[in-house]
Write a protein that holds these residues in place. Structure first.
Motif, PDB file in Angstrom:
ATOM      1  N   ASN B  21      25.270  -0.647  53.486  1.00  0.00           N
ATOM      2  CA  ASN B  21      25.744  -0.142  54.772  1.00  0.00           C
ATOM      3  C   ASN B  21      24.807  -0.500  55.914  1.00  0.00           C
ATOM      4  OD1 ASN B  21      27.964   1.187  53.541  1.00  0.00           O
ATOM      5  ND2 ASN B  21      26.615   2.860  52.961  1.00  0.00           N
ATOM      6  N   THR B  23      24.419   0.794  60.074  1.00  0.00           N
ATOM      7  CA  THR B  23      24.867   1.469  61.293  1.00  0.00           C
ATOM      8  C   THR B  23      24.022   0.954  62.450  1.00  0.00           C
ATOM      9  OG1 THR B  23      23.369   3.315  60.894  1.00  0.00           O
ATOM     10  CG2 THR B  23      25.620   3.546  60.102  1.00  0.00           C
ATOM     11  N   GLN B  25      23.179   0.992  66.869  1.00  0.00           N
ATOM     12  CA  GLN B  25      23.285   1.542  68.225  1.00  0.00           C
ATOM     13  C   GLN B  25      22.942   0.409  69.159  1.00  0.00           C
ATOM     14  OE1 GLN B  25      20.521   4.969  67.974  1.00  0.00           O
ATOM     15  NE2 GLN B  25      22.269   6.215  68.554  1.00  0.00           N
ATOM     16  N   ASP B  52      37.507  -5.189  63.978  1.00  0.00           N
ATOM     17  CA  ASP B  52      37.565  -4.191  62.908  1.00  0.00           C
ATOM     18  C   ASP B  52      38.265  -4.773  61.685  1.00  0.00           C
ATOM     19  OD1 ASP B  52      38.070  -1.113  64.837  1.00  0.00           O
ATOM     20  OD2 ASP B  52      36.349  -2.425  64.581  1.00  0.00           O
ATOM     21  N   SER B  65      33.644  -1.406  61.571  1.00  0.00           N
ATOM     22  CA  SER B  65      34.367  -0.390  62.326  1.00  0.00           C
ATOM     23  C   SER B  65      33.633  -0.231  63.650  1.00  0.00           C
ATOM     24  CB  SER B  65      34.399   0.956  61.580  1.00  0.00           C
ATOM     25  OG  SER B  65      34.875   1.984  62.436  1.00  0.00           O
ATOM     26  N   ARG B  66      34.203  -0.759  64.704  1.00  0.00           N
ATOM     27  CA  ARG B  66      33.554  -0.714  66.016  1.00  0.00           C
ATOM     28  C   ARG B  66      33.483   0.714  66.538  1.00  0.00           C
ATOM     29  NH1 ARG B  66      33.819  -6.064  68.705  1.00  0.00           N
ATOM     30  NH2 ARG B  66      33.524  -4.929  70.648  1.00  0.00           N
ATOM     31  N   SER B  67      34.504   1.497  66.256  1.00  0.00           N
ATOM     32  CA  SER B  67      34.521   2.870  66.765  1.00  0.00           C
ATOM     33  C   SER B  67      33.446   3.724  66.116  1.00  0.00           C
ATOM     34  CB  SER B  67      35.901   3.501  66.560  1.00  0.00           C
ATOM     35  OG  SER B  67      36.228   3.521  65.176  1.00  0.00           O
ATOM     36  N   ASP B  68      33.075   3.393  64.888  1.00  0.00           N
ATOM     37  CA  ASP B  68      32.044   4.143  64.168  1.00  0.00           C
ATOM     38  C   ASP B  68      30.677   3.474  64.249  1.00  0.00           C
ATOM     39  OD1 ASP B  68      34.470   4.860  61.623  1.00  0.00           O
ATOM     40  OD2 ASP B  68      33.824   6.144  63.272  1.00  0.00           O
ATOM     41  N   SER B  69      30.597   2.325  64.906  1.00  0.00           N
ATOM     42  CA  SER B  69      29.338   1.556  64.972  1.00  0.00           C
ATOM     43  C   SER B  69      28.764   1.378  63.576  1.00  0.00           C
ATOM     44  CB  SER B  69      28.316   2.269  65.881  1.00  0.00           C
ATOM     45  OG  SER B  69      28.800   2.361  67.194  1.00  0.00           O
ATOM     46  N   TYR B  70      29.587   0.890  62.705  1.00  0.00           N
ATOM     47  CA  TYR B  70      29.262   0.853  61.278  1.00  0.00           C
ATOM     48  C   TYR B  70      29.868  -0.374  60.633  1.00  0.00           C
ATOM     49  CZ  TYR B  70      30.180   2.152  56.372  1.00  0.00           C
ATOM     50  OH  TYR B  70      30.299   2.159  55.009  1.00  0.00           O
ATOM     51  N   TYR B  72      29.588  -2.770  56.649  1.00  0.00           N
ATOM     52  CA  TYR B  72      28.984  -2.898  55.326  1.00  0.00           C
ATOM     53  C   TYR B  72      29.244  -4.263  54.743  1.00  0.00           C
ATOM     54  CZ  TYR B  72      33.613  -1.689  53.284  1.00  0.00           C
ATOM     55  OH  TYR B  72      34.956  -1.658  52.946  1.00  0.00           O
TER      56      TYR B  72
END
Lengths: 110, 110
Positions: B21, B23, B25, B52, B65-70, B72
């Motif tokens: 994973n 993440t 910022q 996405d 996932s752009r909305s989750d800033s995540y 993997y």
């Protein structure tokens, strides 16, 4: 196409000396970026050159400098070496969203 | 500024599936990349996601996932040769440089 080449591959210097590292990008690539890699710290961005101009600069002291020539070859220089400068120095040339890395120069400062 | 978080180490069994994973910022996000680096080698590009969803390339897949800033990296049918460090990296808009995470060291065991 030949890959990114870096010279020298290994270098041993003493504190206070200066060093110049060289990088030849893939033919046709105009962007060259330099990174410092130390154990556990990932790749820390030093600077990027594009068409002989520094386009981006990382958060490193002024002892670290670089330049790019008209044939896109790039050099980086570190003056007044410190023990903490011991690291693998990687350069990369880029095309689209992919960076192509050279084998790196392993610098040891004694 | 920009920062990325990824696990420092992961161990998995040969033939299994592992997910690494990442993440992030960032003040301006354009895409998420993954690079593989074997000990003593140079980082090599694995994948790039700007939209996405899941991108599949052989045994490797990458998700964003752009909305989750995540995001993997998924490695299937693990092989011993997959033992390496894996770095996620974010690129911003324009010509901002890639920012790398500190890397995840994957050990594949028999």
């Amino acid at each position: 196409k030949a890959g990114v080449t870096q010279t020298p591959r290994y270098l041993i210097k003493t504190r206070g000396q200066q060093v110049t590292l060289s990088c030849s990008p893939i033919s046709g690539h105009r962007s060259v970026s330099w990174y410092q890699q130390t154990p556990g710290q990932g790749l820390q961005f030093l600077f990027e050159y594009f068409s002989e101009t520094q386009r981006n600069k990382g958060n490193f002291p002024g002892r670290f400098s670089g330049r790019q020539f008209s044939n896109s070859r790039s050099e980086m220089n570190v003056s007044t070496l410190e023990l903490g400068d011991s690291a693998l120095y990687l350069c990369a040339s880029s095309e689209d969203n992919e960076q192509f890395f050279g084998p790196g120069t392993r610098l040891t400062v004694l | 500024g920009q920062s990325l978080e990824q696990p420092s180490e992961v161990t998995a069994v040969e033939g299994a599936i592992v997910q690494i994973n990442c993440t992030y910022q960032t003040s301006g996000f354009y895409g998420l990349s993954w690079y593989q680096q074997h000990d003593g080698g140079a980082p090599t590009f694995l994948s790039y996601n700007a939209l996405d969803g899941l991108e599949e390339t052989g045994r490797f897949s990458s998700f964003l996932s752009r909305s989750d800033s995540y995001g993997y990296l998924l490695l299937q049918e693990l092989q011993m040769k997959d033992s390496a460090s894996y770095f996620c990296a974010v690129s911003g808009a324009g010509n901002t440089p890639l920012v790398f995470g500190k890397g995840t060291r994957l050990s594949v065991i028999a």
